[in-house]
Structures are given as C-alpha cells and as structure tokens.
Scaffold this active site. Structure first.
Site, PDB file in Angstrom:
ATOM      1  N   ARG A   1      34.124  31.555  73.328  1.00  0.00           N
ATOM      2  CA  ARG A   1      33.680  32.802  72.729  1.00  0.00           C
ATOM      3  C   ARG A   1      33.824  33.946  73.723  1.00  0.00           C
ATOM      4  O   ARG A   1      34.425  34.980  73.438  1.00  0.00           O
ATOM      5  CB  ARG A   1      32.242  32.690  72.253  1.00  0.00           C
ATOM      6  CG  ARG A   1      31.738  33.973  71.606  1.00  0.00           C
ATOM      7  CD  ARG A   1      30.283  33.886  71.196  1.00  0.00           C
ATOM      8  NE  ARG A   1      30.046  32.779  70.276  1.00  0.00           N
ATOM      9  CZ  ARG A   1      29.445  31.650  70.607  1.00  0.00           C
ATOM     10  NH1 ARG A   1      29.003  31.502  71.846  1.00  0.00           N
ATOM     11  NH2 ARG A   1      29.247  30.697  69.731  1.00  0.00           N
TER      12      ARG A   1
ATOM     13  N   ASN B   1      36.814  36.794  73.470  1.00  0.00           N
ATOM     14  CA  ASN B   1      36.451  38.198  73.262  1.00  0.00           C
ATOM     15  C   ASN B   1      37.008  39.087  74.358  1.00  0.00           C
ATOM     16  O   ASN B   1      37.574  40.143  74.096  1.00  0.00           O
ATOM     17  CB  ASN B   1      34.939  38.345  73.202  1.00  0.00           C
ATOM     18  CG  ASN B   1      34.409  38.184  71.802  1.00  0.00           C
ATOM     19  OD1 ASN B   1      34.537  39.083  70.995  1.00  0.00           O
ATOM     20  ND2 ASN B   1      33.864  37.029  71.514  1.00  0.00           N
TER      21      ASN B   1
ATOM     22  N   SER C   1      32.266  26.132  72.557  1.00  0.00           N
ATOM     23  CA  SER C   1      32.108  27.424  71.872  1.00  0.00           C
ATOM     24  C   SER C   1      31.622  28.480  72.847  1.00  0.00           C
ATOM     25  O   SER C   1      32.040  29.630  72.810  1.00  0.00           O
ATOM     26  CB  SER C   1      31.129  27.281  70.705  1.00  0.00           C
ATOM     27  OG  SER C   1      29.849  26.976  71.188  1.00  0.00           O
TER      28      SER C   1
END
Lengths: 332, 158
Positions: free
Chosen positions: A255, A259, A251
């Site tokens: 992440r 993004n 994660s």
C-alpha cells in the site's frame, strides 16, 4: 527536461529516476558499461580511452572486471549480477538521515522539556504525542505493552518524513548528484519496496511474537487452525488463516510503496512536460512548460494529503495488528 | 523492483529507531506531560480550595469581629457598673465614716460637758462648803445652840 542535458530520451529519464543507487558485489569477469560523453563517435571513443575502457561503438564504454569486488551499479545488468546481497545506498542513507532527524528533534525536546515555558516546537511535539497516544489508547486495548505507542510514533513520523521527500522537486537532488558522479539517486525511501517491506516485515515479526506471547504457542496454532469453521474443516481453516496472516504484511508494504511510487511516477511524468532547452521554447513548448508547472503544483498540493494519509494509515494498521496480536484466542 | 539486502538493513534501522524512541523519547515526554497535567490539576484544585478558604476566613473574621465588639461592649458595661458600684460604695463608706466621726465627736463633747459639769459641781461645792464653813463658824456657838444639842442628846439617849 533534465534528461536531455545528459543526452537521454524521456524513457531513459524515467528509468533513471526510478532506479535506486545500488551498491553490491560483482564477480570477476563481469562486464560493466558506462555512458560515454561527447557529440560524435570519435569524441566518445576518446572519452572512453581516457578512462582506460573500451568503446562499444555506440553509447557505452565497457570495462571487464579483473577481480571480485563491491561496486556501485551502473545499469540493469550490474544490478542483476549483484543478486540479493546488494544495498540501496540512497534508500538507506535518506531513511536513516530522516529517522535520525526525527529522533534528534524528539529526543532534544524530551531532554529540554520545560514544564512551565513550553516553546513552539515543544508544543507541537506535545500535540503529536497526545495525538498518537490518543490513537493508540483508542485502538490498542491491552494497555500493558509499552512498546506500541513509541513504535506508532516512530512509524508515523519516519514514514511521514520519508514521504515528504516526495514533495521535493524530482530533479533537485538527483541532478546535482549526477553531476558529482553518482549514477542513480532516489530520494524518496518509501518508493523503494525494500523499505516498506522491511517495515511491514518488522511489524509482522512483532505481530507473531506478541501473538504467541499472549495466546501461547498452542493457542496461536489453534487460532490459525480452528478458525473460522471449527476443527472439522482444519485444512480450510489453515488455508484461510495463513492467507489472512500473510496478507497483513503484504498489504502494509504494498500500500505504502504503491501510493508513493505512483505519486513519484506522476511527478516524473509531469516533469517530462517541463523543459529548460531553449530550442524547445516555441509556442507549444511554452504552453507545455506552463501546463507542467501548473500540474506539478496541483499534484504536489494533492500529494500533501497522500503523504500524511499514507503515514497515518501505516501507523494505524500497525496499531490495529498489534491489538489483534494481543487478543486472547476465543473458541467460536 | 527487486528485493535485496537493503531489506535487512532497513529492518535493523527500524528496530534501532523504535528501540531508541521506546527508551529515550516516548517515556520522558509522556512522563513530563503527565506531570504537567497533574500540576495543572493540582493547581486548579488548590486555587479552588484557597478561594473557599478565603471565604471561610472572611466569615470567620466577621464572626470574630462581632464577638470582639460584643465582648468589648460587655467589658465596657461591666466597667461602668463596677465604677458605679465603687462610687456608691465609696459614698456609703464616706457617709458612714462621717457619722462615725460625728458621733464620736459628739460623745466626746458630751463627755467633756459632763466632766466640766462635774468639775464645776466639785468646785462649786468646795467653794460653797468653804463659804458655808465660814458662815457656820461665825454663826454657830455652843451657847446659841445648847438646847438643840441637848435635844439631840436626849433623842440619842432614848
């Protein structure tokens, strides 16, 4: 748009901008392809012959390697042929450059620290140190580990600086680089999964080390096998805990990567609306240009938030994971 | 997106950066900041203390001033009484002396007078005796006073 000046479609422009500069080994007999330059097929053929290469009759010049060696990849087939032992030169270069800038500034501030007459830069750095220190002390309760705060500082500023590269206009660096003969260039290291995964993996390795150090090896094994259902459900515990464990670096890496990659993608899509081709400067063309410039401004302003937020989240989660690693194992 | 050896390179770079920050950036910065914080704290404490000390010193000086004034007054009073006493003493001494001198002078005078009287008596007696002798020699003869002598002799014989 910049893509048109090098004779590409928008699709190719996007792909080009989302491809890293790869340096890796190519085997003997591998066929390399290069874009040929020129208006007509004959011009293209002459261009290829000038470079001592064959012409494939359409867009490319071809070259078959006579021996193994390390090359800059020119297209997807090159990259696939390179396999694992390839390096993203642009990611490495920009990340190390930005990390170096960060450490240079901070180490300089540390060396020239003035107790009574702090300059503006020093005040800023002190503020940042104070901020990071506050975050770490608020979250990380096992105060004995001195590595956590400097690591948090490094992660925050390094990731922040790399993210900020996303605010540099998408063609500002890659386009001149292409004119200089560099086939691909991605200036935002955090849009490369390799970098975010490397950070996440490093953090994960530290997590494992500190976990085993504070709980003991047996304690660590217990913590992933006797949780959360007790010893009677050991396989289920292992299953859940291992997924939980692996989810942490995954994660963390995805992440940041997601993004920034998405942000970069939107910049590219907006850039597709802007054209410097005079033939396209019709009424709609001007409208598209204006819309593109406005949108890119709006997205850039919004992106400032994402850039800082993602750096902060990465740092914060790292500190949280480190804190979890230092927790003693408790039987529930 | 493909993972490749860049991952390893980035991990090494990350490790080096963190190590560098851990050794050469964070500790000196934090130590310097803590040092300053301490200095500021110390400075504030010191200034508070010195303000207190100034107040104390002012009070002390006031006390000392009053004390000094009192002392000075005492000394002045002392000196006054002392001088008065001395004047008084001198006066009594002087009057004593005067009396003594006057007394001795008087006794001297009296002595002189007595002496003079004595001398005068002596001289007077002598001159009286001489005159008496002369008178007596002229007046007195055995013939004139035979009877008296005889009478005396008779008395004696008795």
């Amino acid at each position: 748009m910049a893509s048109e000046s090098s004779g590409r479609t928008f699709q190719e422009y996007l792909e080009h901008h989302l491809q890293n500069l790869v340096f890796g080994p190519l085997p003997e007999g591998h066929e390399r392809k290069f874009y040929s330059k020129g208006e007509t097929t004959s011009e293209k053929e002459i261009y290829c012959q000038d470079k001592n290469m064959d012409y494939d009759g359409e867009k490319y010049c071809k070259e078959t390697l006579s021996q193994d060696g390390w090359y800059l990849a020119n297209n997807k087939t090159d990259i696939e042929a390179m396999g694992f032992w390839a390096f993203h030169i642009d990611t490495l270069f920009f990340s190390v450059l930005l990390g170096g800038i960060f450490l240079f500034i901070f180490a300089g501030a540390a060396r020239n620290f003035s107790l009574y007459k702090p300059g503006k830069l020093q005040l800023f750095i002190e503020m940042m140190i104070d901020f990071i220190n506050g975050v770490v002390q608020g979250t990380f309760k096992a105060a004995t580990n001195t590595l956590i705060a400097p690591m948090a500082l490094t992660i925050f500023f390094w990731v922040l600086l790399m993210n900020v590269m996303d605010l540099v206009p998408v063609d500002l660096i890659p386009y001149p680089a292409e004119l200089l003969g560099i086939p691909y260039l991605k200036v935002v290291p955090t849009t490369d999964l390799n970098l975010t995964a490397a950070l996440a993996l490093s953090v994960f390795i530290l997590y494992l080390i500190f976990s085993i150090k504070s709980k003991g090896f047996v304690g660590f094994i217990k913590s992933i096998s006797l949780h959360p259902f007790g010893p009677w459900m050991l396989p289920a515990n292992l299953f859940i805990e291992i997924i939980d464990l692996i989810a942490k670096p995954l994660s963390l890496a995805l992440r940041l990567y997601g993004n920034l990659y998405a942000g970069e993608m939107i910049f590219l899509l907006i850039a597709g609306m802007v054209s410097i081709n005079l033939a396209e400067l019709t009424f709609t063309g001007i409208g598209l240009n204006l819309a593109g410039i406005t949108l890119s401004l709006i997205w850039a302003i919004f992106h400032i938030l994402i850039v800082v937020l993602q750096a902060f989240i990465f740092m914060m989660l790292t500190v949280v994971y480190m804190n979890m690693a230092h927790e003693k194992f408790e039987q529930h | 997106m493909n993972l490749n050896a860049t991952l390893l390179g980035q991990m090494i770079a990350f490790g080096l950066f963190v190590w560098f920050c851990w050794k050469f950036v964070w500790p000196p910065l934090l130590a310097a900041m803590e040092e300053r914080a301490q200095k500021i704290e110390q400075g504030l404490k010191d200034s508070e203390e010195s303000a207190k000390k100034i107040l104390e010193a002012e009070e002390e000086s006031k006390k000392m001033l009053t004390k000094a004034k009192n002392e000075a007054k005492k000394i002045m009073d002392n000196a006054k009484s002392q001088s008065e006493k001395m004047v008084e003493e001198a006066k009594t001494k002087a009057s004593d002396e005067k009396e003594r001198i006057v007394g001795s002078a008087q006794s001297e005078i009296e002595k002189e007078v007595v002496n003079a009287k004595k001398n005068l008596e002596k001289d007077f007696a002598t001159s009286v005796m001489a005159a008496v002798k002369k008178i007596v020699a002229k007046e007195v003869s055995l013939s004139n006073h035979q009877d008296t002598v005889d009478k005396s002799l008779d008395d004696f014989r008795k």
